[in-house]
Scaffold this motif. Structure first.
Motif, PDB file in Angstrom:
ATOM      1  N   ARG A 170       0.794  -1.222   0.000  1.00 34.84           N
ATOM      2  CA  ARG A 170       0.000   0.000   0.000  1.00 34.84           C
ATOM      3  C   ARG A 170       0.837   1.289   0.000  1.00 34.84           C
ATOM      4  N   PRO A 171       1.929   1.388   0.740  1.00 36.12           N
ATOM      5  CA  PRO A 171       2.742   2.615   0.632  1.00 36.12           C
ATOM      6  C   PRO A 171       3.304   2.828  -0.768  1.00 36.12           C
ATOM      7  N   LEU A 172       3.657   1.735  -1.455  1.00 34.40           N
ATOM      8  CA  LEU A 172       4.157   1.859  -2.816  1.00 34.40           C
ATOM      9  C   LEU A 172       3.079   2.387  -3.751  1.00 34.40           C
ATOM     10  N   LEU A 173       1.857   1.887  -3.576  1.00 33.86           N
ATOM     11  CA  LEU A 173       0.748   2.345  -4.408  1.00 33.86           C
ATOM     12  C   LEU A 173       0.417   3.801  -4.123  1.00 33.86           C
ATOM     13  N   PHE A 174       0.442   4.160  -2.860  1.00 32.44           N
ATOM     14  CA  PHE A 174       0.108   5.541  -2.482  1.00 32.44           C
ATOM     15  C   PHE A 174       1.155   6.515  -3.018  1.00 32.44           C
TER      16      PHE A 174
ATOM     17  N   LEU B 175       6.948  -2.009  -9.202  1.00 31.44           N
ATOM     18  CA  LEU B 175       7.897  -1.063  -9.787  1.00 31.44           C
ATOM     19  C   LEU B 175       7.286   0.308 -10.036  1.00 31.44           C
ATOM     20  N   ALA B 176       5.980   0.451  -9.760  1.00 34.73           N
ATOM     21  CA  ALA B 176       5.325   1.744 -10.002  1.00 34.73           C
ATOM     22  C   ALA B 176       5.872   2.835  -9.092  1.00 34.73           C
ATOM     23  N   CYS B 177       6.417   2.429  -7.938  1.00 37.03           N
ATOM     24  CA  CYS B 177       6.914   3.441  -7.000  1.00 37.03           C
ATOM     25  C   CYS B 177       8.124   4.189  -7.556  1.00 37.03           C
ATOM     26  N   PHE B 178       8.791   3.617  -8.568  1.00 32.46           N
ATOM     27  CA  PHE B 178       9.951   4.287  -9.156  1.00 32.46           C
ATOM     28  C   PHE B 178       9.548   5.374 -10.152  1.00 32.46           C
ATOM     29  N   ALA B 179       8.264   5.396 -10.541  1.00 30.61           N
ATOM     30  CA  ALA B 179       7.771   6.414 -11.485  1.00 30.61           C
ATOM     31  C   ALA B 179       6.551   7.076 -10.865  1.00 30.61           C
TER      32      ALA B 179
ATOM     33  N   ALA C 146      12.812  -2.607   5.249  1.00 29.59           N
ATOM     34  CA  ALA C 146      13.581  -2.049   4.138  1.00 29.59           C
ATOM     35  C   ALA C 146      12.891  -0.799   3.586  1.00 29.59           C
ATOM     36  N   GLY C 147      13.616  -0.057   2.787  1.00 29.81           N
ATOM     37  CA  GLY C 147      13.057   1.106   2.115  1.00 29.81           C
ATOM     38  C   GLY C 147      12.135   0.706   0.991  1.00 29.81           C
ATOM     39  N   ASP C 148      11.501   1.703   0.368  1.00 27.03           N
ATOM     40  CA  ASP C 148      10.511   1.422  -0.659  1.00 27.03           C
ATOM     41  C   ASP C 148      11.113   0.668  -1.843  1.00 27.03           C
ATOM     42  N   ALA C 149      12.299   1.056  -2.290  1.00 23.61           N
ATOM     43  CA  ALA C 149      12.909   0.415  -3.455  1.00 23.61           C
ATOM     44  C   ALA C 149      13.234  -1.048  -3.177  1.00 23.61           C
ATOM     45  N   VAL C 150      13.876  -1.318  -2.039  1.00 20.14           N
ATOM     46  CA  VAL C 150      14.218  -2.700  -1.673  1.00 20.14           C
ATOM     47  C   VAL C 150      12.947  -3.505  -1.431  1.00 20.14           C
ATOM     48  N   ARG C 151      11.957  -2.880  -0.831  1.00 23.13           N
ATOM     49  CA  ARG C 151      10.683  -3.557  -0.570  1.00 23.13           C
ATOM     50  C   ARG C 151      10.026  -3.984  -1.874  1.00 23.13           C
ATOM     51  N   ALA C 152      10.006  -3.096  -2.858  1.00 18.57           N
ATOM     52  CA  ALA C 152       9.385  -3.414  -4.140  1.00 18.57           C
ATOM     53  C   ALA C 152      10.102  -4.563  -4.828  1.00 18.57           C
ATOM     54  N   ILE C 153      11.417  -4.530  -4.836  1.00 16.37           N
ATOM     55  CA  ILE C 153      12.198  -5.584  -5.491  1.00 16.37           C
ATOM     56  C   ILE C 153      12.026  -6.917  -4.761  1.00 16.37           C
ATOM     57  N   ALA C 154      12.007  -6.883  -3.434  1.00 20.16           N
ATOM     58  CA  ALA C 154      11.847  -8.117  -2.652  1.00 20.16           C
ATOM     59  C   ALA C 154      10.488  -8.758  -2.906  1.00 20.16           C
ATOM     60  N   LEU C 155       9.425  -7.945  -2.902  1.00 26.13           N
ATOM     61  CA  LEU C 155       8.091  -8.486  -3.161  1.00 26.13           C
ATOM     62  C   LEU C 155       7.993  -9.067  -4.569  1.00 26.13           C
ATOM     63  N   LEU C 156       8.581  -8.390  -5.530  1.00 25.81           N
ATOM     64  CA  LEU C 156       8.552  -8.897  -6.905  1.00 25.81           C
ATOM     65  C   LEU C 156       9.329 -10.203  -7.022  1.00 25.81           C
TER      66      LEU C 156
END
Length: 525
Positions: free
Chosen positions: A39-43, A108-112, A171-181
């Protein structure tokens, strides 16, 4: 012994499959802990500002609706004919691809920044539809006909999921996104690897008889009572499978909404999950599967509720609401683990229930996720959230204690293990053993008399002896090395020839016919 039995029950799941299963559900956003990580990544990625971080995002709504639509479609197919409900290779590959594409875009949407909500809706639909089919594929591979093995597996899986999600949350948002993926990719690959390898064999052995709706009223409920006799009436089954789960569901949703309103900074999804898994592990000390169910529902869960009430009264005022909130979460989570273990056990004992049960579990998970993270306006009741929570908790406990299962409740209180005769009391006298042997001989003789008088075939007579001793269809099928559907077909024929409609009537008829045949013929004159 228990470890060897649990390993045997997981036949078909090698270590790589178990790791893939853990990775899949640790990243599956149908569950609250992975969804809370997403949810934080989506927000952060969305272009349109939300009213608040706790409001339901377009991704969540699209994901839940797509998953429920896919599950309802499969339920409809199962309702027509279970043999038609097959997870073919093309469907599995398409589902795996859709799920991976949706998860990749979401993570990966959090990167854009500035991603349109429409793209999040599409990603959510891909994740929901593909993830629902993958959940069905995992369910088709699970075979845990023993309730204690099912519960132990869920406890172990839950502990592993919360450990992974807790580490990712640091972890931070970037590491979190990569780990979940990465977890999603590993879980999808493992699911497709096992499901594609077994899809042909599973589709051929799906069912050879009635659809799942026909057999739902004839579930093997022996783990709930002595032959399931306490659950014969539609009302008792409705109370156990519909009314009580509905009340606990309302309790859980109310607690989650209260938590997000007042205590949103506390990670209840992971912290409360650890506590709940630890509490559920205590039930593994029960001697039999019946003891697990009855002690869990009628003793253990009420004890948890009582602890929440008592300790909550002594807690500081500023922490009282939070403690009650966590306690309700643990109460509902332990209840959910018990229900899931029972469902897994039942669908393992009856192959035709695997897909429908998986569909219903996916629907329930999506409803819980969507309603738990929706900003529901309680209106006037908003000022009485705590009172509503207490009321629903009390109603849930009353329903659990009032559950119809008096005979097994007496067995649990007396501490007698009636699992299947596997753990007989150690202090058995020679007289008791002789009496037991006499009873078995008498039962065998009576079953033979019943078989002869009612015109049963040799195979039906053989199955009648197992039924008379209280064994279920799964045990009979395994012992005689025949299909479960064949056993059910013979049981129907036996019931028809003897003119009975339930196991209890069959036992009574065996006693009646046996007594009639045993009576000495009166002398003439």
């Amino acid at each position: 012994m228990g470890a060897r039995q649990a390993g045997h029950r997981w036949a078909g799941f090698d270590m790589l499959s178990l790791l893939s299963l853990t990775a899949f559900f640790a990243s599956m956003p149908f569950l609250l802990a992975p969804l809370n990580l997403l949810r934080p990544l989506l927000f952060q990625a969305t272009a349109e500002p939300l009213l608040e971080p706790l409001s339901a995002t377009p991704f969540l709504a699209a994901m839940a609706l797509a998953a429920m639509f896919a599950s309802l479609a499969m339920l409809f197919v199962c309702l027509l004919k279970t043999a038609y409900a097959r997870l073919g290779r093309r469907l599995l590959i398409a589902a795996g691809g859709a799920y991976l594409v949706g998860m990749a875009f979401t993570c990966l949407a959090c990167f854009a920044s500035g991603v349109p909500s429409s793209l999040l809706v599409v990603a959510g639909a891909f994740v929901g539809a593909g993830g629902a089919v993958l959940c069905m594929a995992w369910a088709r591979r699970v075979h845990l006909p023993d309730l204690r093995a099912s519960l132990a597996s869920l406890v172990a899986l839950g502990a592993a999921l919360f450990v992974l999600d807790a580490l990712i949350s640091l972890a931070g948002d970037a590491v979190r996104a990569i780990a979940l993926l990465a977890l999603a990719a590993a879980g999808t690959a493992g699911c497709l690897r096992g499901a594609l390898a077994q899809s042909g064999a599973e589709s051929r052995s799906t069912t050879s008889g009635a659809n799942w709706w026909d057999v739902f009223g004839k579930l093997d409920l022996s783990l709930l009572g002595e032959g399931g006799s306490d659950f014969k009436s539609p009302w008792s089954r409705t109370l156990f499978f519909i009314v009580t789960p509905a009340v606990v569901f309302l309790l859980f949703v109310s607690g989650m909404n209260m938590h997000h309103t007042f205590y949103g900074d506390f990670p209840i999804e992971i912290a409360g999950g650890f506590v709940a898994v630890a509490c559920a592990a205590v039930l593994l000390l029960a001697k039999s599967e019946r003891a697990v169910v009855n002690a869990g529902y009628r003793m253990y869960l009420p004890i948890i509720a009582a602890v929440v009430f008592v300790v909550g009264d002594f807690a500081m005022i500023e922490l009282r609401g939070l403690f009650l909130n966590v306690g309700v979460y643990v109460f509902c989570f332990v209840y959910g683990l018990l229900m899931c273990a029972m469902i897994i056990t039942m669908m393992s004992r009856m192959e035709s229930l695997k897909l429908p049960a998986a569909c219903m579990l996916v629907i329930a998970a999506c409803l819980i996720a969507q309603l738990s993270y929706a900003n529901i306006d309680a209106g006037v009741l908003g000022a009485y959230r705590l009172n509503v929570l207490l009321f629903l908790l009390v109603v849930s406990v009353v329903l659990l204690i009032a559950m119809p299962s008096s005979r097994v409740w007496r067995i649990v209180i007396e501490g007698i293990d009636v699992s299947d005769g596997a753990d007989a009391p150690a202090a058995e006298t020679e007289t008791d053993a002789d009496a037991a042997k006499d009873d078995i001989v008498t039962l065998e003789a009576r079953c033979a008399m019943v078989a002869e008088s009612c015109g049963l075939t040799p195979r039906e007579a053989e199955i009648l002896r197992f039924l008379g001793r209280g064994y279920g269809s799964v045990y009979i099928a395994d012992t005689l090395v025949i299909a479960e559907s064949t056993v059910r077909s013979h049981v129907k024929s036996i019931y028809r020839k003897i003119d009975v409609s339930s196991r209890e009537e069959l036992i009574s008829r065996i006693d009646e016919i046996g007594e009639t045949v045993d009576k000495p013929i009166a002398p003439i004159g």
